[in-house]
Design a protein around this motif. Structure first.
Motif, mmCIF file in Angstrom:
data_model
loop_
_atom_site.group_PDB
_atom_site.id
_atom_site.type_symbol
_atom_site.label_atom_id
_atom_site.label_comp_id
_atom_site.label_asym_id
_atom_site.label_seq_id
_atom_site.Cartn_x
_atom_site.Cartn_y
_atom_site.Cartn_z
ATOM 1 N N THR A 172 0.781 -1.333 -0.038
ATOM 2 C CA THR A 172 -0.038 0.206 0.083
ATOM 3 C C THR A 172 0.943 1.240 0.100
ATOM 4 O OG1 THR A 172 -1.636 -0.955 1.154
ATOM 5 C CG2 THR A 172 -1.860 1.162 1.143
ATOM 6 N N SER A 173 1.795 1.266 0.763
ATOM 7 C CA SER A 173 2.689 2.346 0.998
ATOM 8 C C SER A 173 3.412 2.598 -0.504
ATOM 9 C CB SER A 173 3.744 2.186 1.860
ATOM 10 O OG SER A 173 4.668 1.142 1.628
ATOM 11 N N THR A 174 3.457 1.764 -1.281
ATOM 12 C CA THR A 174 4.472 1.685 -2.591
ATOM 13 C C THR A 174 3.605 2.223 -3.856
ATOM 14 O OG1 THR A 174 3.951 -0.564 -3.019
ATOM 15 C CG2 THR A 174 6.210 -0.085 -1.926
ATOM 16 N N GLY A 175 2.426 2.527 -3.367
ATOM 17 C CA GLY A 175 1.149 3.245 -4.452
ATOM 18 C C GLY A 175 0.100 2.189 -4.719
ATOM 19 N N MET A 176 0.086 1.089 -4.260
ATOM 20 C CA MET A 176 -1.049 0.123 -4.511
ATOM 21 C C MET A 176 -2.183 0.587 -3.572
ATOM 22 S SD MET A 176 0.194 -3.655 -4.900
ATOM 23 C CE MET A 176 1.313 -4.223 -6.139
ATOM 24 N N THR A 177 -3.508 0.254 -3.893
ATOM 25 C CA THR A 177 -4.503 0.666 -3.014
ATOM 26 C C THR A 177 -4.621 -0.446 -2.030
ATOM 27 O OG1 THR A 177 -6.201 -0.933 -4.237
ATOM 28 C CG2 THR A 177 -5.979 1.251 -5.010
ATOM 29 N N THR A 178 -5.330 -0.181 -0.932
ATOM 30 C CA THR A 178 -5.489 -0.837 0.207
ATOM 31 C C THR A 178 -5.981 -2.331 -0.207
ATOM 32 O OG1 THR A 178 -6.031 0.811 1.662
ATOM 33 C CG2 THR A 178 -6.546 -1.428 2.537
ATOM 34 N N THR A 179 -6.997 -2.428 -1.149
ATOM 35 C CA THR A 179 -7.506 -3.614 -1.821
ATOM 36 C C THR A 179 -6.469 -4.465 -2.370
ATOM 37 O OG1 THR A 179 -10.050 -2.488 -1.928
ATOM 38 C CG2 THR A 179 -9.389 -4.745 -3.191
ATOM 39 N N GLN A 180 -5.661 -3.984 -3.378
ATOM 40 C CA GLN A 180 -4.849 -4.281 -3.921
ATOM 41 C C GLN A 180 -3.669 -4.976 -3.074
ATOM 42 O OE1 GLN A 180 -3.220 -1.221 -6.386
ATOM 43 N NE2 GLN A 180 -4.787 -2.071 -8.223
ATOM 44 N N GLY A 181 -3.211 -4.466 -2.042
ATOM 45 C CA GLY A 181 -2.422 -4.908 -1.061
ATOM 46 C C GLY A 181 -2.750 -5.997 -0.216
ATOM 47 N N VAL A 182 -4.196 -5.949 0.343
ATOM 48 C CA VAL A 182 -4.801 -7.145 0.973
ATOM 49 C C VAL A 182 -5.128 -8.314 -0.165
ATOM 50 C CG1 VAL A 182 -6.810 -7.928 1.971
ATOM 51 C CG2 VAL A 182 -6.204 -5.725 2.469
ATOM 52 N N THR A 183 -5.074 -7.960 -1.349
ATOM 53 C CA THR A 183 -5.308 -9.063 -2.186
ATOM 54 C C THR A 183 -4.043 -9.866 -2.362
ATOM 55 O OG1 THR A 183 -7.073 -7.870 -3.314
ATOM 56 C CG2 THR A 183 -5.857 -9.700 -4.819
ATOM 57 N N ALA A 184 -3.071 -8.978 -2.439
ATOM 58 C CA ALA A 184 -1.567 -9.652 -2.596
ATOM 59 C C ALA A 184 -1.286 -10.570 -1.225
ATOM 60 C CB ALA A 184 -0.483 -8.609 -2.572
ATOM 61 N N GLY A 185 -1.727 -10.194 -0.274
ATOM 62 C CA GLY A 185 -1.628 -10.760 1.094
ATOM 63 C C GLY A 185 -2.450 -12.156 0.896
ATOM 64 N N VAL A 186 -3.673 -11.941 0.618
ATOM 65 C CA VAL A 186 -4.557 -13.119 0.294
ATOM 66 C C VAL A 186 -3.994 -14.171 -0.675
ATOM 67 C CG1 VAL A 186 -6.604 -13.803 -0.424
ATOM 68 C CG2 VAL A 186 -6.756 -11.870 0.745
ATOM 69 N N LEU A 187 -3.241 -13.868 -1.706
ATOM 70 C CA LEU A 187 -2.750 -14.727 -2.821
ATOM 71 C C LEU A 187 -1.581 -15.525 -2.099
ATOM 72 C CD1 LEU A 187 -2.728 -12.731 -6.146
ATOM 73 C CD2 LEU A 187 -4.135 -14.827 -5.472
ATOM 74 N N ILE A 188 -0.805 -14.808 -1.350
ATOM 75 C CA ILE A 188 0.317 -15.303 -0.435
ATOM 76 C C ILE A 188 -0.311 -16.637 0.480
ATOM 77 C CG2 ILE A 188 1.892 -15.075 1.027
ATOM 78 C CD1 ILE A 188 2.638 -12.440 0.285
ATOM 79 N N SER A 189 -1.545 -16.134 1.117
ATOM 80 C CA SER A 189 -2.117 -17.141 2.120
ATOM 81 C C SER A 189 -2.491 -18.163 1.089
ATOM 82 C CB SER A 189 -3.169 -16.572 2.605
ATOM 83 O OG SER A 189 -2.623 -15.544 3.614
ATOM 84 N N ALA A 190 -3.185 -18.145 -0.023
ATOM 85 C CA ALA A 190 -3.724 -19.003 -0.810
ATOM 86 C C ALA A 190 -2.988 -19.954 -1.329
ATOM 87 C CB ALA A 190 -4.554 -18.016 -2.091
ATOM 88 N N GLY A 191 -1.679 -19.335 -1.881
ATOM 89 C CA GLY A 191 -0.355 -20.354 -2.278
ATOM 90 C C GLY A 191 -0.071 -21.198 -1.156
ATOM 91 N N GLY A 192 -0.572 -21.077 0.213
ATOM 92 C CA GLY A 192 -0.077 -21.882 1.301
ATOM 93 C C GLY A 192 -1.119 -23.101 1.246
ATOM 94 N N ILE A 193 -2.138 -23.115 0.685
ATOM 95 C CA ILE A 193 -2.944 -24.344 0.610
ATOM 96 C C ILE A 193 -2.204 -25.330 -0.299
ATOM 97 C CG2 ILE A 193 -5.259 -25.140 -0.133
ATOM 98 C CD1 ILE A 193 -6.360 -21.897 0.082
ATOM 99 N N PHE A 194 -1.712 -24.982 -1.270
ATOM 100 C CA PHE A 194 -0.986 -25.824 -2.420
ATOM 101 C C PHE A 194 0.662 -26.032 -1.716
ATOM 102 C CE2 PHE A 194 -4.064 -23.066 -4.699
ATOM 103 C CZ PHE A 194 -4.649 -24.025 -5.353
ATOM 104 N N GLY A 195 0.904 -25.032 -1.295
ATOM 105 C CA GLY A 195 2.514 -25.325 -0.576
ATOM 106 C C GLY A 195 2.545 -26.348 0.376
ATOM 107 N N ALA A 196 1.555 -26.384 1.270
ATOM 108 C CA ALA A 196 1.640 -27.295 2.348
ATOM 109 C C ALA A 196 1.151 -28.756 1.852
ATOM 110 C CB ALA A 196 0.568 -26.802 3.467
ATOM 111 N N ALA A 197 0.439 -28.805 0.967
ATOM 112 C CA ALA A 197 -0.004 -30.116 0.550
ATOM 113 C C ALA A 197 0.999 -30.439 -0.370
ATOM 114 C CB ALA A 197 -1.196 -30.057 -0.541
#
Length: 449
Positions: free
Chosen positions: A281-306
């Motif tokens: 968000t501090s680099t210019g993305m919107t709050t929603t875009q920043g949270v979306t990136a965070g969500v994608l990192i978490s979503a990747g964990g579903i596949f990574g753990a398996a």
């Protein structure tokens, strides 16, 4: 001669009841994932409302992790004394009510205190559910079972992020904590009626009516009943204290390497998970875009753990873990360098999520196999607790660096080094573990999962 139920369970194929228990552990981790990441997803909104500095926000992000460390160190060991299931129930109540209370706070200090209390419960749940998943799995599928259990964290963080985006924009950040608290209390009922006590705990500690409980479980697990409790477990119960066993001549070096592995991985992991939405968000993305990136990192964990669990069913878990950590270090640097392109940044966020969450799942998969049933929750709890020290320090260090004006690229590069160091430690743990099994072949087969 009767075969020890643990030995029989190790060698048989997994049945539906065992996978059902793994499923309950996944649900517990889903709740934990939501409760842990709720502060990261609400960070921008909370910071804006109370005009917090980077250091103050870092303290809030660390408060829950500080509680998790205490929970892992001081609550989780009770699972070896009173049982895995009772401790999980107690910790769910602690987490649920404190999350609801967090939705009503009026200051950053009050929120930080509630995050600490929530962390206490989460620390106890994580260690105990991880141990139960390991103890109900067979030798062949143990790494996969524990890794699948770890996917719950990523699922909870992912779903939590999606829920947070909607709730924050519609009702405000407080409702995110309220939703997490209610969900946690629902899991109290699910756990009470659906989760059995650990077979290994019953064999090692032999509480009242242990034989009847073991045989009741045996019928559901598809193994033979026993006429009396194994004497080897009685011997373990009467031996020295749980904590001192962790540093016995046979286990001390492995314990130290395991603690360092957790520290380094958690140090890097919680920086990525906690600060990414705010930094983007501090680099210019919107709050929603920043949270979306965070969500994608978490979503990747579903596949990574398996993924790490599946690979580990074919290749020694320590080597797979080292490879995941090396790739994670490279992706951290690549990710922060891609923030000028939203699509590339989001794609790399997903890949980073797969690898970094896989690293954590690998730690959870490795740790139960190192200790015997009588000290397993203590050993895993202390390892996780020491890892939380790294998790606590991580957001605080990042906040101080950001306040000093350091660039995001340099900051992410520093954190990538933690994963490089962790490779050396994990490979040293692998060598020590192999040497231990050669020196104590009987003990390794009879007292470890």
């Amino acid at each position: 001669m009767e075969l020890n139920p643990r030995e029989e369970l190790n060698k048989k194929a997994m049945n539906s009841f065992q996978w059902f228990i793994i499923g309950i552990c996944i649900l517990l981790n889903i709740i934990d994932g939501f409760d842990v990441m709720v502060m990261a997803f609400t960070a921008s909104s909370v910071s804006a409302e109370w005009e917090l500095t980077g250091s103050q926000l870092g303290a809030l992000l660390s408060a829950g992790l500080f509680g998790m460390a205490f929970g892992s160190l001081f609550l989780a060991p009770w699972a070896d004394k009173i049982g895995r299931r009772p401790l999980i129930l107690i910790c769910l109540l602690i987490s649920g009510f404190s999350m609801i209370a967090a939705s009503m706070v009026q200051s950053a200090f009050q929120l930080g205190f509630m995050r600490f209390i929530t962390g206490l419960g989460i620390g106890g749940i994580l260690a105990s559910s991880n141990v139960i998943a390991s103890e109900y799995a067979s030798d062949k599928w143990r790494s996969l079972s524990v890794s699948l259990q770890s996917t719950g964290y990523a699922i909870g963080a992912t779903v939590g992020g999606l829920i947070a985006i909607y709730l924050i924009s519609t009702f405000g950040w407080r409702t995110v904590f309220l939703a997490g608290g209610i969900s946690t209390l629902v899991m109290v009922a699910v756990t009470y009626f659906a989760l059995p006590e650990s077979l290994d705990y019953l064999l090692a500690r032999q509480p009242k009516n242990a034989l009847e409980k073991v045989n009741a479980l045996a019928s559901r697990l598809g193994i033979n009943p026993i006429s009396s409790m194994p004497e080897v477990m009685v011997y373990q119960q009467q031996s020295k204290s749980s904590f001192s066993k962790l540093f016995s001549p046979a286990m001390g070096l492995q314990t130290i390497f395991l603690w360092l592995s957790f520290f380094l991985v958690m140090f890097g992991f919680y920086f990525v998970m906690s600060w990414t939405p705010k930094i983007l968000t501090s680099t210019g993305m919107t709050t929603t875009q920043g949270v979306t990136a965070g969500v994608l990192i978490s979503a990747g964990g579903i596949f990574g753990a398996a993924l790490i669990g599946l690979i580990s069913s074919k290749i020694r878990i320590f080597y797979v873990q080292a490879a995941f950590m090396g790739i994670t270090a490279l992706l951290i640097v690549a990710f922060v360098s891609s923030t000028t392109s939203l699509n590339i940044a989001l794609f790399l966020a997903l890949l980073l999520g797969i690898m970094v969450n896989g690293c954590v799942a690998g730690l959870y998969a490795m740790s139960p196999s190192i200790y015997g049933a009588d000290v397993r929750a203590t050993g895993v709890g202390y390892a996780i607790g020491f890892g939380r020290v790294g998790a606590i320090i991580s957001p605080l260090v990042a906040g101080v660096f950001l306040d000093s004006g350091i660039s995001p690229t340099t900051l992410y590069s520093y954190y990538a080094i933690a994963f490089i160091l962790a490779i050396v430690v994990v490979l040293s743990l692998s060598k020590s573990n192999a040497k231990h099994k050669q020196s104590y072949p009987f003990k390794s087969s009879s007292s470890t999962v």
